[in-house]
Design a protein around this motif. Structure first.
Motif, short mmCIF file in Angstrom:
data_model
loop_
_atom_site.label_atom_id
_atom_site.label_comp_id
_atom_site.label_asym_id
_atom_site.label_seq_id
_atom_site.Cartn_x
_atom_site.Cartn_y
_atom_site.Cartn_z
N THR A 62 -13.81 -4.33 -8.21
CA THR A 62 -14.08 -4.29 -9.15
C THR A 62 -12.69 -3.49 -10.91
O THR A 62 -13.20 -4.15 -11.74
CB THR A 62 -14.53 -2.68 -9.21
N LEU A 63 -11.49 -3.88 -9.92
CA LEU A 63 -10.66 -3.90 -10.30
C LEU A 63 -10.17 -6.13 -11.31
O LEU A 63 -9.51 -5.91 -13.02
CB LEU A 63 -9.12 -4.24 -9.85
N ALA A 64 -10.60 -6.81 -10.37
CA ALA A 64 -10.63 -8.09 -10.57
C ALA A 64 -11.61 -8.31 -11.64
O ALA A 64 -11.56 -8.77 -12.66
CB ALA A 64 -10.69 -8.80 -9.61
N GLN A 65 -12.30 -7.99 -11.60
CA GLN A 65 -14.46 -7.55 -12.41
C GLN A 65 -13.12 -7.35 -13.76
O GLN A 65 -13.55 -7.72 -15.20
CB GLN A 65 -14.83 -6.98 -12.28
N GLU A 66 -12.74 -6.21 -14.31
CA GLU A 66 -11.76 -5.60 -14.90
C GLU A 66 -10.90 -6.70 -15.95
O GLU A 66 -10.83 -6.93 -16.91
CB GLU A 66 -11.27 -4.46 -15.15
N LEU A 109 -14.28 -11.62 0.11
CA LEU A 109 -14.06 -11.30 -1.33
C LEU A 109 -13.44 -10.61 -1.83
O LEU A 109 -12.02 -10.67 -2.46
CB LEU A 109 -15.40 -11.82 -1.80
N GLU A 110 -13.73 -9.84 -1.59
CA GLU A 110 -12.15 -8.26 -1.58
C GLU A 110 -11.55 -8.48 -1.44
O GLU A 110 -10.27 -7.97 -1.69
CB GLU A 110 -13.36 -7.07 -0.28
N THR A 111 -10.70 -8.86 0.39
CA THR A 111 -9.30 -9.70 0.87
C THR A 111 -8.58 -10.36 -0.46
O THR A 111 -7.27 -9.50 -1.29
CB THR A 111 -9.53 -10.73 2.00
N ALA A 112 -9.80 -10.90 -0.63
CA ALA A 112 -9.25 -12.70 -2.09
C ALA A 112 -8.83 -11.90 -3.29
O ALA A 112 -7.49 -12.13 -3.78
CB ALA A 112 -9.84 -13.61 -2.19
N CYS A 113 -9.31 -11.14 -3.89
CA CYS A 113 -9.27 -10.25 -4.46
C CYS A 113 -8.13 -9.21 -4.95
O CYS A 113 -7.22 -9.30 -5.46
CB CYS A 113 -10.60 -9.36 -5.37
N ALA A 114 -8.23 -8.60 -3.80
CA ALA A 114 -6.11 -7.69 -3.46
C ALA A 114 -5.69 -8.59 -3.08
O ALA A 114 -4.44 -8.51 -4.01
CB ALA A 114 -6.61 -6.70 -2.35
N MET A 115 -6.08 -9.79 -2.93
CA MET A 115 -4.87 -10.48 -3.06
C MET A 115 -3.99 -10.86 -4.10
O MET A 115 -2.35 -10.60 -4.68
CB MET A 115 -4.85 -11.70 -1.83
N ALA A 116 -5.10 -11.42 -5.01
CA ALA A 116 -4.67 -11.32 -6.36
C ALA A 116 -4.21 -10.76 -7.14
O ALA A 116 -3.32 -10.84 -7.69
CB ALA A 116 -6.08 -12.47 -7.21
N LEU A 117 -4.64 -9.13 -7.39
CA LEU A 117 -3.80 -8.50 -7.65
C LEU A 117 -2.61 -8.35 -7.19
O LEU A 117 -1.67 -7.68 -8.42
CB LEU A 117 -5.22 -7.34 -8.07
N GLU A 118 -2.51 -7.99 -5.87
CA GLU A 118 -1.50 -7.34 -5.23
C GLU A 118 0.07 -9.23 -5.80
O GLU A 118 1.04 -8.40 -6.41
CB GLU A 118 -1.44 -8.20 -3.92
N GLN A 119 -0.30 -10.29 -6.17
CA GLN A 119 0.20 -11.84 -6.75
C GLN A 119 0.14 -11.39 -8.38
O GLN A 119 1.07 -11.83 -9.08
CB GLN A 119 -0.09 -12.60 -6.21
N LYS A 120 -0.36 -10.80 -8.97
CA LYS A 120 -0.45 -10.75 -10.75
C LYS A 120 -1.42 -11.36 -11.41
O LYS A 120 -0.78 -11.65 -12.72
CB LYS A 120 0.43 -10.02 -10.99
N ILE A 121 -2.04 -12.36 -10.14
CA ILE A 121 -2.74 -13.44 -11.34
C ILE A 121 -4.22 -13.35 -10.95
O ILE A 121 -4.54 -13.91 -9.51
CB ILE A 121 -1.39 -14.35 -9.97
N VAL A 122 -4.36 -12.79 -11.51
CA VAL A 122 -6.48 -12.62 -11.20
C VAL A 122 -6.84 -13.96 -12.35
O VAL A 122 -6.93 -13.53 -13.49
CB VAL A 122 -6.55 -10.73 -11.72
N THR A 123 -7.15 -15.06 -11.86
CA THR A 123 -8.04 -16.00 -12.31
C THR A 123 -9.13 -16.38 -11.62
O THR A 123 -9.12 -16.02 -10.46
CB THR A 123 -7.15 -17.02 -12.87
N VAL A 124 -10.25 -17.15 -11.77
CA VAL A 124 -11.68 -17.27 -11.11
C VAL A 124 -10.85 -18.09 -9.87
O VAL A 124 -11.11 -18.34 -9.47
CB VAL A 124 -12.23 -18.36 -12.06
N THR A 125 -10.13 -19.35 -10.52
CA THR A 125 -8.73 -20.25 -9.68
C THR A 125 -8.37 -20.55 -8.40
O THR A 125 -8.57 -20.36 -7.46
CB THR A 125 -8.38 -21.20 -10.62
N VAL A 126 -7.93 -19.05 -8.78
CA VAL A 126 -6.79 -17.81 -7.98
C VAL A 126 -7.40 -17.17 -6.84
O VAL A 126 -7.72 -17.39 -5.46
CB VAL A 126 -6.06 -17.51 -8.60
N ILE A 127 -8.77 -16.91 -6.81
CA ILE A 127 -9.90 -15.62 -6.46
C ILE A 127 -10.62 -16.24 -5.71
O ILE A 127 -10.12 -16.69 -4.21
CB ILE A 127 -10.14 -15.10 -7.17
N LEU A 128 -11.00 -18.46 -5.66
CA LEU A 128 -11.65 -18.65 -5.43
C LEU A 128 -10.40 -19.92 -4.49
O LEU A 128 -11.25 -19.56 -3.23
CB LEU A 128 -12.48 -19.87 -6.40
N ASN A 129 -9.78 -19.77 -5.22
CA ASN A 129 -8.97 -20.80 -3.39
C ASN A 129 -8.41 -19.34 -2.33
O ASN A 129 -8.83 -20.34 -1.42
CB ASN A 129 -7.47 -20.89 -4.22
#
Length: 157
Positions: free
Chosen positions: A63-67, A94-114
């Motif tokens: 949800t946070l990644a969605q925002e 997917l949940e873990t990947a979104c949490a990691m992207a949020l932690e790294q403060k880089i929330v983009t499609v490319t980062v999450i899919l990677n």
């Protein structure tokens, strides 16, 4: 298409193949949805994401990644692309990947899919070096006659 009802679940079949399973909750007027079952609809109608019931109770990191993604132009399509990764790799990854992207403060499609891909396909561990003490000083030879000498007499003539 048929549905089989059990005490704890409902199973949806198409020509004897299970295409969906839903858990049942006791009580009346309860709606249970599984976002996985609606992902193909999102490919055609990304706008269904904003008000679609199955997407109202996604895990917090998603949800946070969605925002983050919806705050930018084309955010609906971008988030749909992220959600589609759950179809192949599961909602937990997917949940873990979104949490990691949020932690790294880089929330983009490319980062999450990677991150999803890396979590689903971890690299093999690096090869280990054999300690010097375990290296052979003399290569063994294959000599079947050695076994005969251990037995005391030749076995093959």
């Amino acid at each position: 298409m048929r549905a089989r009802r059990y005490v704890d679940r409902i199973v949806v079949l198409m020509e004897s193949e299970v295409i969906a399973t839903h858990s049942r909750r006791m009580g009346r007027d309860k709606t249970i949805t599984d976002p996985q079952h609606y992902l193909s609809v999102l490919e055609r109608k990304p706008g269904a994401l904003r008000n679609g019931l199955p997407f109202q109770n996604l895990p917090r990191p998603i949800t946070l990644a969605q925002e983050h993604l919806l705050a930018k132009a084309g955010g609906d399509k971008a988030f749909v692309e992220v959600l589609l990764a759950a179809r192949d790799h599961g909602m937990e990854i997917l949940e873990t990947a979104c949490a990691m992207a949020l932690e790294q403060k880089i929330v983009t499609v490319t980062v999450i899919l990677n991150l999803v891909y890396r979590l689903a396909n971890p690299l093999p561990p690096p090869p280990q070096q054999t300690p010097e003490a375990l290296h052979l000083k003399e290569e063994p030879t294959s000599d079947c006659n050695r076994y005969d000498t251990l037995r005391g007499k030749p076995h093959v003539h």
